[in-house]
Design a protein around this motif. Structure first.
Motif, mmCIF file in Angstrom:
data_model
loop_
_atom_site.group_PDB
_atom_site.id
_atom_site.type_symbol
_atom_site.label_atom_id
_atom_site.label_comp_id
_atom_site.label_asym_id
_atom_site.label_seq_id
_atom_site.Cartn_x
_atom_site.Cartn_y
_atom_site.Cartn_z
ATOM 1 N N VAL A 29 66.910 27.598 75.462
ATOM 2 C CA VAL A 29 68.487 27.808 75.615
ATOM 3 C C VAL A 29 68.799 29.293 75.442
ATOM 4 O O VAL A 29 69.760 29.878 76.170
ATOM 5 C CB VAL A 29 69.182 27.051 74.727
ATOM 6 C CG1 VAL A 29 70.589 27.261 74.492
ATOM 7 C CG2 VAL A 29 69.124 25.609 75.271
ATOM 8 N N PHE A 30 68.209 29.879 74.407
ATOM 9 C CA PHE A 30 68.617 31.228 73.991
ATOM 10 C C PHE A 30 68.406 32.208 75.083
ATOM 11 O O PHE A 30 69.136 33.204 75.622
ATOM 12 C CB PHE A 30 68.100 31.689 72.923
ATOM 13 C CG PHE A 30 68.462 33.119 72.251
ATOM 14 C CD1 PHE A 30 69.554 33.449 71.862
ATOM 15 C CD2 PHE A 30 67.509 34.224 72.585
ATOM 16 C CE1 PHE A 30 69.941 34.573 71.562
ATOM 17 C CE2 PHE A 30 67.808 35.505 72.069
ATOM 18 C CZ PHE A 30 68.948 35.718 71.642
ATOM 19 N N LYS A 31 67.188 31.967 75.963
ATOM 20 C CA LYS A 31 66.715 32.747 77.103
ATOM 21 C C LYS A 31 67.515 32.575 78.228
ATOM 22 O O LYS A 31 67.800 33.693 78.998
ATOM 23 C CB LYS A 31 65.261 32.464 77.304
ATOM 24 C CG LYS A 31 64.172 32.876 76.500
ATOM 25 C CD LYS A 31 62.951 32.434 76.816
ATOM 26 C CE LYS A 31 61.841 32.968 75.909
ATOM 27 N NZ LYS A 31 60.442 32.149 76.284
ATOM 28 N N ARG A 32 68.377 31.581 78.449
ATOM 29 C CA ARG A 32 69.108 31.377 79.370
ATOM 30 C C ARG A 32 70.672 31.379 79.040
ATOM 31 O O ARG A 32 71.438 30.875 80.053
ATOM 32 C CB ARG A 32 68.918 30.103 79.978
ATOM 33 C CG ARG A 32 67.258 29.907 80.456
ATOM 34 C CD ARG A 32 66.922 30.560 81.881
ATOM 35 N NE ARG A 32 67.964 30.292 82.855
ATOM 36 C CZ ARG A 32 67.390 29.246 83.911
ATOM 37 N NH1 ARG A 32 66.090 28.820 83.620
ATOM 38 N NH2 ARG A 32 67.993 29.355 84.918
ATOM 39 N N ARG A 33 70.887 31.968 77.960
ATOM 40 C CA ARG A 33 72.434 31.999 77.427
ATOM 41 C C ARG A 33 73.274 32.369 78.264
ATOM 42 O O ARG A 33 74.613 32.219 78.404
ATOM 43 C CB ARG A 33 72.441 32.618 76.004
ATOM 44 C CG ARG A 33 72.292 34.001 76.168
ATOM 45 C CD ARG A 33 72.014 34.639 74.742
ATOM 46 N NE ARG A 33 71.716 35.865 74.542
ATOM 47 C CZ ARG A 33 70.654 36.663 74.812
ATOM 48 N NH1 ARG A 33 69.466 35.665 75.077
ATOM 49 N NH2 ARG A 33 70.274 37.796 74.718
ATOM 50 N N GLN A 34 72.848 33.378 79.245
ATOM 51 C CA GLN A 34 74.091 34.129 80.215
ATOM 52 C C GLN A 34 74.067 32.916 81.413
ATOM 53 O O GLN A 34 75.333 33.177 82.024
ATOM 54 C CB GLN A 34 73.306 35.075 81.059
ATOM 55 C CG GLN A 34 73.517 36.619 80.050
ATOM 56 C CD GLN A 34 72.754 36.656 79.041
ATOM 57 O OE1 GLN A 34 71.652 36.136 79.075
ATOM 58 N NE2 GLN A 34 73.136 37.243 78.035
ATOM 59 N N ARG A 37 76.819 27.364 79.589
ATOM 60 C CA ARG A 37 77.546 27.385 78.628
ATOM 61 C C ARG A 37 77.190 26.572 77.068
ATOM 62 O O ARG A 37 76.650 25.456 77.216
ATOM 63 C CB ARG A 37 78.906 26.641 78.759
ATOM 64 C CG ARG A 37 80.028 26.557 77.776
ATOM 65 C CD ARG A 37 81.341 26.094 78.156
ATOM 66 N NE ARG A 37 82.155 25.698 77.262
ATOM 67 C CZ ARG A 37 81.994 25.065 76.088
ATOM 68 N NH1 ARG A 37 80.795 24.192 75.693
ATOM 69 N NH2 ARG A 37 82.873 24.724 75.146
ATOM 70 N N ILE A 38 76.870 27.110 76.095
ATOM 71 C CA ILE A 38 76.084 26.331 75.074
ATOM 72 C C ILE A 38 77.160 25.751 74.189
ATOM 73 O O ILE A 38 76.889 24.586 73.700
ATOM 74 C CB ILE A 38 75.171 27.531 73.971
ATOM 75 C CG1 ILE A 38 74.279 28.255 75.022
ATOM 76 C CG2 ILE A 38 74.657 26.731 72.885
ATOM 77 C CD1 ILE A 38 73.433 29.407 74.251
ATOM 78 N N PRO A 43 73.827 23.519 69.158
ATOM 79 C CA PRO A 43 73.312 24.192 68.113
ATOM 80 C C PRO A 43 73.443 23.295 66.646
ATOM 81 O O PRO A 43 72.527 23.349 65.843
ATOM 82 C CB PRO A 43 74.083 25.455 68.220
ATOM 83 C CG PRO A 43 74.484 25.500 69.415
ATOM 84 C CD PRO A 43 74.908 24.496 69.903
ATOM 85 N N THR A 92 68.000 19.101 73.161
ATOM 86 C CA THR A 92 68.570 20.162 74.432
ATOM 87 C C THR A 92 67.764 19.824 75.745
ATOM 88 O O THR A 92 66.805 19.153 75.489
ATOM 89 C CB THR A 92 67.810 21.684 73.987
ATOM 90 O OG1 THR A 92 66.440 21.506 73.829
ATOM 91 C CG2 THR A 92 68.232 22.175 72.852
#
Length: 189
Positions: A29-34, A37-38, A43, A92
């Motif tokens: 998820v962090f790698k695709r954060r752009q 919408r998290i 988290p 996730t």
């Protein structure tokens, strides 16, 4: 190697894979954060699941050292660890493109994660003690003690609320309370 070490090695491996599943999902998820919408719910759920597994692991380590390792206990341990693994895999999404809004993913999967955690804890702390003791009255008395009820009732009540309540802000509050319980327990407050 003792029977306990054999059993807990097997059990700990599956629990460890559950932790890896949550962490790997968070890194993905962090790698695709752009691109996604998290939000806060996923988290927070991930943190709660990690805290729950960690707490469970340490309690199980202490409690199971005195048990006689038998096939039935191994099967129940497999069910518990398997449910943890299943719940961890639902924190996730695997396909980040299919779930651009993680709050929507949370809404679709929260009841399965909460239900899985509830069942693991019921099996471990309610069923296993009943099946592994000759002193049933001692187990029941311990489970009904004020200290135990002060943890058990809110824990299961909040898991039930997460599964049933649709309001996202309420779910954030429920998760914050559960995380807070673990942090208070961790730091002895």
């Amino acid at each position: 190697m003792s029977a306990f070490e054999f059993f807990f090695g097997f059990y700990g491996l599956i629990l460890g894979l559950s932790v890896v599943e949550v962490i790997t999902g968070l890194v993905r998820v962090f790698k695709r954060r752009q691109r996604v919408r998290i939000g806060w719910l996923t988290p927070m759920l991930a943190l709660f699941v990690l805290l729950d597994i960690s707490s469970f692991w340490i309690v199980a380590w202490g409690a199971m050292q005195t048990l006689e390792v038998r096939y039935g206990l191994l099967v129940i341990g497999l069910a518990i660890a398997g449910l943890y693994s299943a719940a961890a895999s639902l924190v996730t999404p695997d396909d980040l493109e299919a779930w651009p809004d993680f709050d929507a993913f949370y809404d679709a999967h929260k009841r399965y994660v909460a239900g899985g955690l509830a069942i693991t804890n019921l099996l471990a702390f309610e069923v296993v003690p009943l099946l592994t003791t000759d002193r049933l009255t001692d187990v029941v008395a311990a489970r009904l003690s004020p200290d135990q009820l002060a943890w058990t009732v809110p824990y299961f009540g909040l898991l039930l609320a997460i599964g049933l309540v649709r309001d996202r802000r309420a779910n954030m509050a429920f998760l914050a309370l559960l995380i807070g319980f673990y942090l208070l327990q961790t730091f002895g407050l």
